[in-house]
Design an enzyme around this catalytic site. Structure first.
Site, PDB file in Angstrom:
ATOM      1  N   ILE A   1       0.839  -1.207   0.000  1.00  0.00           N
ATOM      2  CA  ILE A   1       0.000   0.000   0.000  1.00  0.00           C
ATOM      3  C   ILE A   1       0.874   1.258   0.000  1.00  0.00           C
ATOM      4  CG2 ILE A   1      -1.620   1.329   1.419  1.00  0.00           C
ATOM      5  CD1 ILE A   1      -2.642  -1.464   2.474  1.00  0.00           C
TER       6      ILE A   1
ATOM      7  N   ASP B   1      13.013   3.127  11.245  1.00  0.00           N
ATOM      8  CA  ASP B   1      12.278   2.083  11.958  1.00  0.00           C
ATOM      9  C   ASP B   1      11.312   2.812  12.880  1.00  0.00           C
ATOM     10  OD1 ASP B   1      11.349   0.189  13.727  1.00  0.00           O
ATOM     11  OD2 ASP B   1      13.277  -0.825  13.947  1.00  0.00           O
TER      12      ASP B   1
ATOM     13  N   ASN C   1       1.474   4.350   7.903  1.00  0.00           N
ATOM     14  CA  ASN C   1       1.110   3.140   7.162  1.00  0.00           C
ATOM     15  C   ASN C   1       1.906   1.904   7.575  1.00  0.00           C
ATOM     16  OD1 ASN C   1       0.271   1.549   4.633  1.00  0.00           O
ATOM     17  ND2 ASN C   1       2.489   1.786   4.327  1.00  0.00           N
TER      18      ASN C   1
ATOM     19  N   SER D   1      -5.567   1.644   9.980  1.00  0.00           N
ATOM     20  CA  SER D   1      -6.087   0.604  10.864  1.00  0.00           C
ATOM     21  C   SER D   1      -6.384  -0.581   9.961  1.00  0.00           C
ATOM     22  CB  SER D   1      -7.312   1.100  11.618  1.00  0.00           C
ATOM     23  OG  SER D   1      -7.843   0.098  12.449  1.00  0.00           O
TER      24      SER D   1
ATOM     25  N   TYR E   1      -2.367  -8.364  16.347  1.00  0.00           N
ATOM     26  CA  TYR E   1      -2.727  -7.509  15.210  1.00  0.00           C
ATOM     27  C   TYR E   1      -4.056  -6.810  15.494  1.00  0.00           C
ATOM     28  CZ  TYR E   1      -3.304  -6.036  10.341  1.00  0.00           C
ATOM     29  OH  TYR E   1      -3.467  -5.291   9.197  1.00  0.00           O
TER      30      TYR E   1
ATOM     31  N   LYS F   1      -4.740  -2.810  15.880  1.00  0.00           N
ATOM     32  CA  LYS F   1      -5.592  -2.042  14.969  1.00  0.00           C
ATOM     33  C   LYS F   1      -6.794  -1.431  15.696  1.00  0.00           C
ATOM     34  CE  LYS F   1      -2.986  -2.610  11.358  1.00  0.00           C
ATOM     35  NZ  LYS F   1      -2.244  -1.470  10.803  1.00  0.00           N
TER      36      LYS F   1
ATOM     37  N   THR G   1      -1.605  -7.689  -1.136  1.00  0.00           N
ATOM     38  CA  THR G   1      -0.179  -7.370  -0.904  1.00  0.00           C
ATOM     39  C   THR G   1       0.497  -8.637  -0.376  1.00  0.00           C
ATOM     40  OG1 THR G   1      -0.374  -6.766   1.446  1.00  0.00           O
ATOM     41  CG2 THR G   1      -0.797  -5.009  -0.157  1.00  0.00           C
TER      42      THR G   1
HETATM   43  N1  LIG Z   1      -2.853  -6.019   3.107  1.00  0.00           N
HETATM   44  C1  LIG Z   1      -4.017  -5.953   3.748  1.00  0.00           C
HETATM   45  O1  LIG Z   1      -4.961  -6.724   3.457  1.00  0.00           O
HETATM   46  C2  LIG Z   1      -4.236  -4.935   4.815  1.00  0.00           C
HETATM   47  C3  LIG Z   1      -5.529  -4.835   5.370  1.00  0.00           C
HETATM   48  C4  LIG Z   1      -5.758  -3.915   6.384  1.00  0.00           C
HETATM   49  C5  LIG Z   1      -4.745  -3.088   6.824  1.00  0.00           C
HETATM   50  N2  LIG Z   1      -3.494  -3.200   6.269  1.00  0.00           N
HETATM   51  C6  LIG Z   1      -2.456  -2.326   6.805  1.00  0.00           C
HETATM   52  O2  LIG Z   1      -1.879  -1.567   5.760  1.00  0.00           O
HETATM   53  C7  LIG Z   1      -0.526  -1.226   6.102  1.00  0.00           C
HETATM   54  C8  LIG Z   1       0.392  -1.592   4.941  1.00  0.00           C
HETATM   55  O3  LIG Z   1       0.345  -3.013   4.768  1.00  0.00           O
HETATM   56  P1  LIG Z   1       0.686  -3.758   3.388  1.00  0.00           P
HETATM   57  O4  LIG Z   1      -0.378  -4.735   3.149  1.00  0.00           O
HETATM   58  O5  LIG Z   1       1.031  -2.768   2.356  1.00  0.00           O
HETATM   59  O6  LIG Z   1       1.953  -4.605   3.855  1.00  0.00           O
HETATM   60  P2  LIG Z   1       3.459  -4.634   3.334  1.00  0.00           P
HETATM   61  O7  LIG Z   1       4.137  -5.670   4.148  1.00  0.00           O
HETATM   62  O8  LIG Z   1       3.520  -4.731   1.849  1.00  0.00           O
HETATM   63  O9  LIG Z   1       3.983  -3.178   3.725  1.00  0.00           O
HETATM   64  C9  LIG Z   1       4.344  -2.831   5.044  1.00  0.00           C
HETATM   65  C10 LIG Z   1       5.516  -1.875   4.972  1.00  0.00           C
HETATM   66  O10 LIG Z   1       5.873  -1.491   6.299  1.00  0.00           O
HETATM   67  C11 LIG Z   1       7.287  -1.562   6.428  1.00  0.00           C
HETATM   68  N3  LIG Z   1       7.657  -1.768   7.825  1.00  0.00           N
HETATM   69  C12 LIG Z   1       7.465  -2.871   8.592  1.00  0.00           C
HETATM   70  N4  LIG Z   1       7.975  -2.676   9.822  1.00  0.00           N
HETATM   71  C13 LIG Z   1       8.460  -1.417   9.838  1.00  0.00           C
HETATM   72  C14 LIG Z   1       9.105  -0.626  10.827  1.00  0.00           C
HETATM   73  N5  LIG Z   1       9.364  -1.112  12.057  1.00  0.00           N
HETATM   74  N6  LIG Z   1       9.468   0.632  10.518  1.00  0.00           N
HETATM   75  C15 LIG Z   1       9.249   1.134   9.270  1.00  0.00           C
HETATM   76  N7  LIG Z   1       8.667   0.426   8.279  1.00  0.00           N
HETATM   77  C16 LIG Z   1       8.273  -0.831   8.573  1.00  0.00           C
HETATM   78  C17 LIG Z   1       7.682  -2.748   5.548  1.00  0.00           C
HETATM   79  O11 LIG Z   1       9.071  -2.724   5.197  1.00  0.00           O
HETATM   80  C18 LIG Z   1       6.769  -2.535   4.353  1.00  0.00           C
HETATM   81  O12 LIG Z   1       7.339  -1.651   3.408  1.00  0.00           O
HETATM   82  C19 LIG Z   1      -0.224  -1.972   7.397  1.00  0.00           C
HETATM   83  O13 LIG Z   1      -0.378  -1.101   8.495  1.00  0.00           O
HETATM   84  C20 LIG Z   1      -1.285  -3.054   7.424  1.00  0.00           C
HETATM   85  O14 LIG Z   1      -1.560  -3.526   8.715  1.00  0.00           O
HETATM   86  C21 LIG Z   1      -3.219  -4.106   5.284  1.00  0.00           C
END
Ligand SMILES: NC(=O)c1ccc[n+]([C@@H]2O[C@H](COP(=O)([O-])OP(=O)(O)OC[C@H]3O[C@@H](n4cnc5c(N)ncnc54)[C@H](O)[C@@H]3O)[C@@H](O)[C@H]2O)c1
Length: 335
Positions: A28, A71, A98, A160, A174, A178, A211
């Site tokens: 995302i 981080d 994010n 969230s 998790y 959230k 993702t």
């Molecule tokens: N994919 C889904 O279905 C979904 C649904 C609801 C919410 N989300 C939320 O959306 C957000 C993005 O998720 P995504 O699906 O793109 O996952 P993703 O794993 O592709 O992206 C997460 C990003 O966060 C970075 N990251 C992880 N730990 C970190 C840290 N300590 N410091 C800095 N960066 C860090 C990772 O390197 C990665 O680039 C998250 O908060 C996730 O919980 C995702």
């Protein structure tokens, strides 16, 4: 419920706006960096993953995109991210919290015994998704309020999840993290008009987004015919929340056609949506949107408007009085 469709949105007021995003290297975050840059916004993203971040910067080849390793669990690294963005661009307009990780292991593993439970478990999910997000939000709000003039629009958007309000099997930490994000949203929407010069704050609660985080369930999701969000939907939704200032917000939310004739998406006179009428606030704020198939449904308005139904008339009446009292008494700082 009020809603907007991210797939048909194209914000027009984000050119040259400065965004800071955490977790921008993949999923995302990466799609959002790409989309915002395509709108002419300037984007600084922080991420733990240097290799993926550098390859995104290389792929986009945009003078408007830069990366700083960060981080979010490390407060000083979050400060350094914002300090870098301010020094590069002279101001920060919008921030997107994010970065996140999915459940690690099984907190209530049925094979646990009174011996194995002695080993301290890993709470990485809370550290990243909640503590890191709270760190990011604090620094972001202060940096945005720092040079904000009264007419300027600045926003914080929190990631969230549907797991932020719907029970989700085996996502113990998790789900807690959230839910915590929505807690932060609800307290910040009251505090920000006074403490942070009216920085707007909203949250997104996506259902399945395609993702790496969801790759294990993607095939089953598609086979069940459930509506999926694509990363581009999230990018557009994030952009739209930033774009929804006092000029754009009024035309954004559509109203669901209901058979009972009740008009939604309005403030009511019983104390509902008080955060929307606080002096100094303008534009869309205090909302949490559930996303499926690119459509963003506001859950806060419905929860607020129907509280007398799900909680009961009597306790709802008390809560309205408590809220009125708390507005009068105000916030007292504690040591
Ligand atoms: N994919 C889904 O279905 C979904 C649904 C609801 C919410 N989300 C939320 O959306 C957000 C993005 O998720 P995504 O699906 O793109 O996952 P993703 O794993 O592709 O992206 C997460 C990003 O966060 C970075 N990251 C992880 N730990 C970190 C840290 N300590 N410091 C800095 N960066 C860090 C990772 O390197 C990665 O680039 C998250 O908060 C996730 O919980 C995702």
């Amino acid at each position: 419920m009020p809603y907007f469709n991210a797939r048909t949105c194209s914000p027009t007021n984000l050119k040259d706006k400065v965004f800071v995003i955490s977790g921008g290297s993949t999923g995302i975050g990466a799609a959002t960096v790409d989309y915002l840059a395509s709108l002419g916004a300037r984007v600084v993203f922080g991420d733990l993953n240097r290799a993926a971040s550098e390859s995104l910067v290389e792929k986009l080849k945009s003078p408007n995109v830069s990366f700083q390793q960060c981080d979010v669990r490390q407060y000083q690294e979050v400060v350094a991210l914002f300090r870098y963005a301010l020094s590069e661009h002279g101001r920060i307009d919008h921030a997107v919290a994010n970065a996140g990780v999915i459940e690690q292991g099984n907190w209530f593993d049925k094979s646990l015994t009174i011996d194995s439970v002695e080993q301290e478990p890993n709470a990485l999910v809370l550290d990243v998704n909640l503590k890191g997000l709270i760190y990011f939000s604090r620094v972001a709000a202060v940096y945005m309020a720092h040079d904000k003039s009264p007419g300027e629009d600045k926003t914080l958007t929190l990631l969230s999840s549907a797991a932020g309000f719907i029970e989700s099997r085996n996502l113990f930490l998790y789900q807690c993290s959230k839910h915590g994000v929505l807690g932060l949203l609800r307290t910040c929407r009251l505090a920000f008009p006074d403490a942070m010069k009216g920085v707007r704050v909203n949250a997104l609660c996506p259902s399945f987004v395609r993702t790496t985080m969801t790759k294990d369930i993607a095939a089953s999701w598609d086979a069940a015919g459930l509506p999926a969000n694509e990363v581009e939907d999230l990018a557009r939704a994030i952009a739209m929340l930033a774009a929804a200032d006092s000029a754009t917000a009024p035309g954004l939310l559509e109203v669901e056609k209901r058979s009972d004739g009740i008009v939604v998406n309005e403030m009511n006179s019983t104390g509902a949506m008080q955060w929307g009428v606080v002096e100094g606030q303008s534009g869309l704020t205090g909302r949490a949107f559930y996303l499926e198939g690119g459509v963003c449904w506001d859950i806060e308005e419905g929860l607020d408007r129907t509280r007398h139904l799900w909680l009961g008339e009597q306790p709802d009446g008390q809560i309205v009085k408590v809220q009125q009292l708390m507005r009068k008494v105000g916030y007292r700082e504690r040591d």
